[in-house]
Design a protein around this motif. Structure first.
Motif, short mmCIF file in Angstrom:
data_model
loop_
_atom_site.label_atom_id
_atom_site.label_comp_id
_atom_site.label_asym_id
_atom_site.label_seq_id
_atom_site.Cartn_x
_atom_site.Cartn_y
_atom_site.Cartn_z
N MET A 210 0.87 -1.17 0.00
CA MET A 210 0.00 0.00 0.00
C MET A 210 0.91 1.22 0.00
O MET A 210 1.60 1.50 0.98
N ILE A 263 -1.17 -1.03 -4.28
CA ILE A 263 -2.45 -0.43 -3.90
C ILE A 263 -2.18 1.03 -3.58
O ILE A 263 -1.76 1.38 -2.47
N ALA A 307 -5.91 -3.12 0.48
CA ALA A 307 -4.81 -4.02 0.15
C ALA A 307 -5.12 -5.45 0.59
O ALA A 307 -4.95 -6.41 -0.17
N SER A 320 -7.46 -2.23 -12.96
CA SER A 320 -6.04 -2.24 -12.64
C SER A 320 -5.26 -2.03 -13.93
O SER A 320 -5.80 -2.17 -15.03
N VAL A 357 -3.59 -1.31 -8.75
CA VAL A 357 -5.04 -1.35 -8.56
C VAL A 357 -5.57 0.08 -8.57
O VAL A 357 -5.18 0.90 -7.75
#
Length: 378
Positions: A210, A263, A307, A320, A357
């Motif tokens: 993340m 993420i 995440a 994505s 993403v």
């Protein structure tokens, strides 16, 4: 004649079974692999709902929590992780302290950068006050060696005596190709592990992190969403986990991972930890976990929870993109900013492809969070 016919039938059946054996073996192997828990190490700055999600997921084995300074200093975050595991009833999971300081960045350097280029919205351990009035509370400021006294009492369990980077290396060597590195804080521990052992990244199964920011836009129309939009509306490539230790983030991005899932901030703008969501989770959780959930401050985007959710249930990913990603390590206005390229445009300086993403289904994410909180009663 009958005996000959029976013998021929037996031979044909035997030949058919011999032909089927490889397929049967393959199916059994796949079934066994499915039954094997997915091994993960959570490298993060603290403890939160993301940890509970992974700890409560029935097909996940959390090998350990490695802690790193970020939102607060390491000693405080280590205590929070230990306390969180006590609340979750998972003191079997080790907490391994890692890096107290970034590789090069520092509080003094950040103050000098702000004097040159403007104020940062969030500075984590270096945060003393919000630049503007903000709905979220301002956490108290501590130094890296100040005594820890957590609300509700300090943990009774103790952290591991191992260093996080060494633990990370030891686990991927013990389980080559099996361990997912789940990084939701600054990347200092990851970078140290890679520099200590150049095979570290290639021995892991994958990294899910993340961090980073590409082109986020405010989606929700409320005060908290407006406050958090300050971080990206004029600086869309800046994100705290990366900005706290840009050099470590660049090392992570250039390491030879088998698979990378990023993420960024982008999908989080459609999510929020609302009072309603907190209550839905608390109602199904164990009593101790319910108290913890109700103590969480609402209004925050679901950064780390996305995440965990996207890894546990990839079906919630709506969009994505495969990009080559790195981070700016030049001490200038864009220090720590996200850099990205489509493959034909990448500079080929070691940057790795990542599945970035861009958006998720918030309803599906919330449903998974509630479901996993309910597992604490089992």
């Amino acid at each position: 004649m009958r005996l000959w016919t029976i013998a021929a039938a037996i031979r044909r059946t035997r030949q058919a079974l011999l032909l089927l054996l490889p397929a049967i073996a393959l199916a059994l192997t796949a079934q066994a692999a499915q039954a094997e828990p997915r091994k993960v190490i959570i490298d993060d700055d603290g403890f939160g709902l993301m940890h509970v999600m992974l700890l409560n997921a029935p097909d996940v084995e959390v090998l350990g929590l490695t802690e790193v300074s970020g939102n607060a200093w390491l000693n405080r975050l280590t205590a929070q992780a230990l306390k969180g595991l006590e609340i979750a009833g998972r003191t079997d999971v080790p907490v391994v302290p890692g890096a107290t300081y970034p590789l090069l960045n520092s509080e003094k350097l950040t103050e000098r950068w702000e004097a040159l280029y403007g104020k940062l919205t969030w500075k984590g351990a270096w945060m003393k006050e919000w630049v503007e009035p903000t709905e979220q509370s301002t956490p108290p400021y501590f130094g890296p060696d100040d005594p820890v006294d957590l609300p509700g009492g300090n943990p009774v369990t103790k952290p591991s005596s191992e260093i996080a980077a060494n633990f990370l290396i030891r686990m991927v060597r013990k389980y080559p190709g099996e361990v997912t590195i789940f990084a939701c804080g600054p990347m200092t521990n990851i970078a140290l592990a890679q520099r200590l052992d150049p095979q570290f990244a290639s021995l892991a199964k994958e990294i899910v992190y993340m961090g980073a920011s590409f082109n986020p836009h405010q989606v929700l129309d409320n005060r908290s969403a407006e406050d958090f939009a300050r971080e990206y509306e004029n600086t869309p490539r800046r994100e705290f986990n990366i900005r706290f230790d840009p050099e470590a983030a660049s090392i992570m991005a250039r390491s030879p991972w088998r698979k990378v899932t990023a993420i960024p901030i982008d999908p989080s703008t459609a999510t929020q930890l609302t009072p309603e969501l907190l209550e839905r989770m608390a109602k199904v959780a164990s009593p101790a976990l319910a108290d913890y959930i109700r103590s969480r401050e609402p209004g925050f985007p679901l950064w780390d929870e996305i995440a965990a959710g996207a890894w546990l249930d990839p079906g919630m990913i709506e969009k994505s993109e495969r990009l080559y990603v790195d981070f700016n390590t030049q001490f200038g206005p864009a220090y720590g900013d996200t850099l990205s390229w489509l493959e034909p445009y990448a500079p080929d300086l070691g940057e790795q492809p990542a599945e970035v993403v861009k958006s998720v289904d918030p309803v599906r994410l919330e449903a998974l969070m509630v479901k996993l909180m309910a597992n604490s009663r089992k």
